[in-house]
Design an enzyme around this catalytic site. Structure first.
Site, PDB file in Angstrom:
ATOM      1  N   GLU A  74       0.817  -1.205   0.000  1.00 62.62           N
ATOM      2  CA  GLU A  74       0.000   0.000   0.000  1.00 62.62           C
ATOM      3  C   GLU A  74       0.862   1.271   0.000  1.00 62.62           C
ATOM      4  OE1 GLU A  74      -3.122   0.588  -0.202  1.00 62.62           O
ATOM      5  OE2 GLU A  74      -3.662   2.344   0.972  1.00 62.62           O
ATOM      6  N   ASP A  75       1.919   1.250   0.820  1.00 59.30           N
ATOM      7  CA  ASP A  75       2.649   2.500   1.073  1.00 59.30           C
ATOM      8  C   ASP A  75       3.973   2.642   0.333  1.00 59.30           C
ATOM      9  OD1 ASP A  75       0.606   3.126   2.691  1.00 59.30           O
ATOM     10  OD2 ASP A  75       1.648   2.758   4.591  1.00 59.30           O
TER      11      ASP A  75
END
Ligand code: MN
Length: 731
Positions: A74-75
């Site tokens: 996600e990051d």
């Protein structure tokens, strides 16, 4: 942040698992290098904490590895789910993928326009279940993730704090509860509550702290007493004080509407023993030691909660009259209660003996999922309400089907709720119910442990009355929604017929047969009579509420007229024209409320005898009274009966004579706190006719009670008896 802090919780780890976790930690550390949290700390602290929470729950290595990796895809732009799979295998990658999907949800949920808070919440839940797929570990990681985020919520803006806290309380704490993970649920709730209601949180925390010393002394004494007694009986037990959770105290306070003192002074202990037999033994010993508080005993060992919770709950009153709550359970049950589904995960690999509790929980989750997919699509709104109600209500009962399956329903549910829970068709065709082998009314409130059997007919549908909340036939939105849907499907013509039926019945009952139907529709704001009948037939409004509205309108008009005009002569029983005012021993005087000071019930009042129109009632502090030149014409008056103003209404009930009929009628009347007088019973050819006078305060009360009596078995009809000379209803 030391990886050994994690391994210390996993003593039996195989070398490959050990390596897997270590590699995941290294991989995540590199991936998040240079990133910081809102608090300024290095980002890796977050996945580390999540992994630690799961290690404390003794979850398996793939879960803990996935916890380390849960934010990498996600990051971190450079990392894809394929990288994770290549490095750590399919199992870990799927877990990470599931969590990532959930993390991307809120934006989707928010994008649904026009949706209310509870719809969004349910939609969010639905999507979480979808993202979870078949692997519960995804949710466990998500819950641990949420817990760590809540712990560091202080660094966020107030807006975000409130948004996240709300979501935690609405979605994640109930989820933790559903999985039976008590220790996560409480932490999430307390943290969320702290941000949502900082004042209340502080207040409760302070009260708790203030009384801590005396509470702990009491507990030490009671614990010692239990310990010695159990030892004398040869039982080895572990006794501990039970922490009180701030949010649960708050909930209890609002639910029971009690003051701080009554809850803070409650002492609570937990007794843990080796086996089930000892649980009951301990229960007996404690009940012998002190007086049990009645109504506080729950046996969740014989009838576990659907989330798997097992324990005995009781409360006793000690020598000083203070209450002590006692939970008795085995060590294993305790593990379950704290770690829920997670406590069973580690058995997965050597699952030779079937793990009932675990399977049950998984099945429960599947059922929720199934409801998400199969429910009538037209019924989407109802589904949303259902999930929200289901997931936000902790007050539940557990009853058995004839096949001994356990059904979990909100407290207050009826056989009709049960029937609709089993199957929509069973609900529609429900005509009666047996509880523990005995016929009960359809508005019977089911109790935990009841064995319920539904009696169905081959044809026919539900009754409109089932949707009327006042009549208490249904508790769950799910049942009401399905009933409403059934009526909607009947179509316009049928709806008109059903609506007409219900309206006619209500008018007849209340002795208002001669009202012009179209006028009723117009006065209650419907476009036409048909529109009104359709609304009734669809269950959007009830016939009683429409009739009540009409009577209220008439009443208001009459009052307005009375205020303008001199009061007319009192009626025979003197209960309408005198405004419920008693005049110093006199009766039969005309009474008028003064328009200068508008006295209302409860005001201090005084009467002024006029020359031509009886007595005018003023407030004592009215200027006109203070300035009167004729004080000899003042007279003492009081509100007298007005505070308990009831109207006697003669009622007739016809029923096929049966045993217990009078008792049932009496019980319904008593339940509504209505007095009855002049009871007169005649019986002719197996048909009993009751004539009696009920003292009711309002027509809606009369409507409700007549409805309830009508529902009793063998009742043929019930109606208000009109005097021979028809007068407009004064209720
Ligand atoms: Mn995270």
């Amino acid at each position: 942040m030391n990886i050994d802090d994690i391994f210390v919780h996993l003593p039996m780890l195989a070398q490959t698992d050990h390596d897997l976790i270590e590699r995941a930690f290294t991989f995540a550390s590199l991936a998040h290098e240079g990133q910081t949290r809102k608090s300024g700390q290095p980002y890796i602290i977050h996945p580390f904490n999540v992994a630690l929470i799961l290690a404390e729950m003794r979850l398996d290595a793939p879960t803990i590895a996935a916890a380390f990796l849960h934010d990498t895809v996600e990051d971190c732009e450079s990392i894809t789910i394929d990288d994770v799979e290549e490095e750590f295998g399919k199992e870990v990658a799927q877990l990470v993928h599931g969590v990532t999907k959930i993390e991307q949800l809120p934006t989707q949920a928010n994008s649904r326009q026009r949706s209310s808070g509870s719809e969004r919440q349910a939609e969010y839940l639905r999507q979480i279940f979808m993202a979870m797929g078949n692997d519960v570990r995804v949710i466990l990681i998500k819950l641990a993730d949420r817990l760590d985020n809540m712990r560091s919520l202080g660094a966020l803006s107030r807006d975000r704090q409130i948004k996240n806290a709300r979501e935690t309380l609405d979605v994640f704490a109930p989820l933790a509860n559903r999985f039976g993970i008590g220790h996560l649920k409480w932490q999430l709730e307390d943290l969320a509550f702290r941000y949502l209601e900082p004042e209340k949180y502080r207040e409760i925390a302070m009260h708790l702290a203030e009384r801590r010393l005396s509470r702990e002394q009491d507990l030490a004494r009671l614990t010692h007493q239990i310990e010695t007694t159990l030892k004398a009986h040869g039982i080895k037990a572990q006794i501990s004080g039970r922490p009180k959770h701030i949010y649960s105290i708050y909930r209890k306070m609002s639910r029971k509407q009690v003051q701080f003192d009554q809850i803070f002074d409650v002492r609570a202990v937990r007794v843990m023993v080796d086996d089930v037999a000892q649980c009951y033994q301990v229960l007996g010993i404690i009940h012998n030691l002190w007086r049990p508080v009645s109504g506080e005993f729950d046996d969740y060992i014989a009838a576990p909660k659907e989330n798997g919770y097992r324990s005995l709950h009781t409360a006793i009153s000690d020598e000083g009259g203070k209450t002590l709550e006692v939970q008795i359970r085995t060590h294993e049950m305790h593990q379950d209660a704290e770690y829920g589904i997670a406590a069973h995960w580690k058995y997965k690999e050597n699952k030779s003996e079937t793990d009932d509790v675990f399977d049950k929980r998984i099945n429960y989750m599947r059922r929720i999922l199934q409801n998400v997919q199969d429910d009538d699509p037209e019924d989407a709104e109802g589904f949303v309400e259902m999930v929200v109600q289901d997931i936000s209500s902790y007050d539940r009962i557990y009853v058995f089907t004839p096949r001994r399956d356990i059904i979990d329903l909100p407290d207050g549910s009826t056989p009709i709720d049960f029937a609709y829970h089993i199957h929509t068709e069973v609900g529609h065709r429900c005509r009666g119910a047996k509880v523990n082998g005995k016929m009960v009314s359809l508005s019977y409130k089911l109790q935990t442990g009841d064995h319920v059997e539904i009696v169905t007919s081959n044809r026919g549908g539900p009754s409109l009355d089932w949707m009327n909340e006042n009549l208490g036939f249904t508790k769950t939105q799910r049942a009401r929604q399905k009933i409403r849907y059934w009526f909607r499907k009947q179509g316009r013509e049928k709806a008109i017929a059903i609506g007409r039926d219900a309206l006619e019945r209500e008018l007849k009952r209340l002795g208002m047969d001669d009202y012009v139907r179209a006028d009723i529709a117009e006065r209650t704001g419907f476009l036409s009579l048909d529109h009104m009948l359709i609304a009734i037939g669809y269950g959007d409004v009830t016939a009683p509420s429409i009739v009540t509205r009409i009577v209220q309108l008439e009443q208001r008009e009459q009052e307005a007229k009375r205020d303008e005009l001199v009061a007319s002569a009192p009626t025979v029983n003197g209960k309408t024209a005198d405004h419920g005012i008693d005049i110093a021993g006199l009766s039969g005087l005309l009474v008028k409320l003064a328009t200068c000071c508008h006295p209302a019930p409860g005001d201090d009042i005084i009467g002024f005898v006029t020359r031509t129109s009886g007595v005018t009632v003023h407030r004592k502090d009215c200027k006109n009274i203070a300035n009167t030149t004729e004080p000899q014409r003042l007279i003492q008056v009081s509100w007298g009966r007005s505070e308990t103003h009831v109207y006697p209404v003669p009622v007739e009930i016809k029923a096929r004579d049966r045993e217990g009929l009078m008792r049932d009628i009496g019980a319904v009347i008593a339940e509504e706190n209505i007095n009855m007088t002049n009871v007169n019973i005649t019986s002719d050819n197996q048909v009993a006719t009751f004539r009696l006078v009920m003292e009711v305060a309002h027509i809606s009360q009369l409507s409700l009670i007549l409805n309830k009596i009508d529902m009793l078995p063998e009742v043929i009809h019930v109606r208000r008896v009109l005097p021979t000379e028809r007068v407009a209803p004064t209720l």
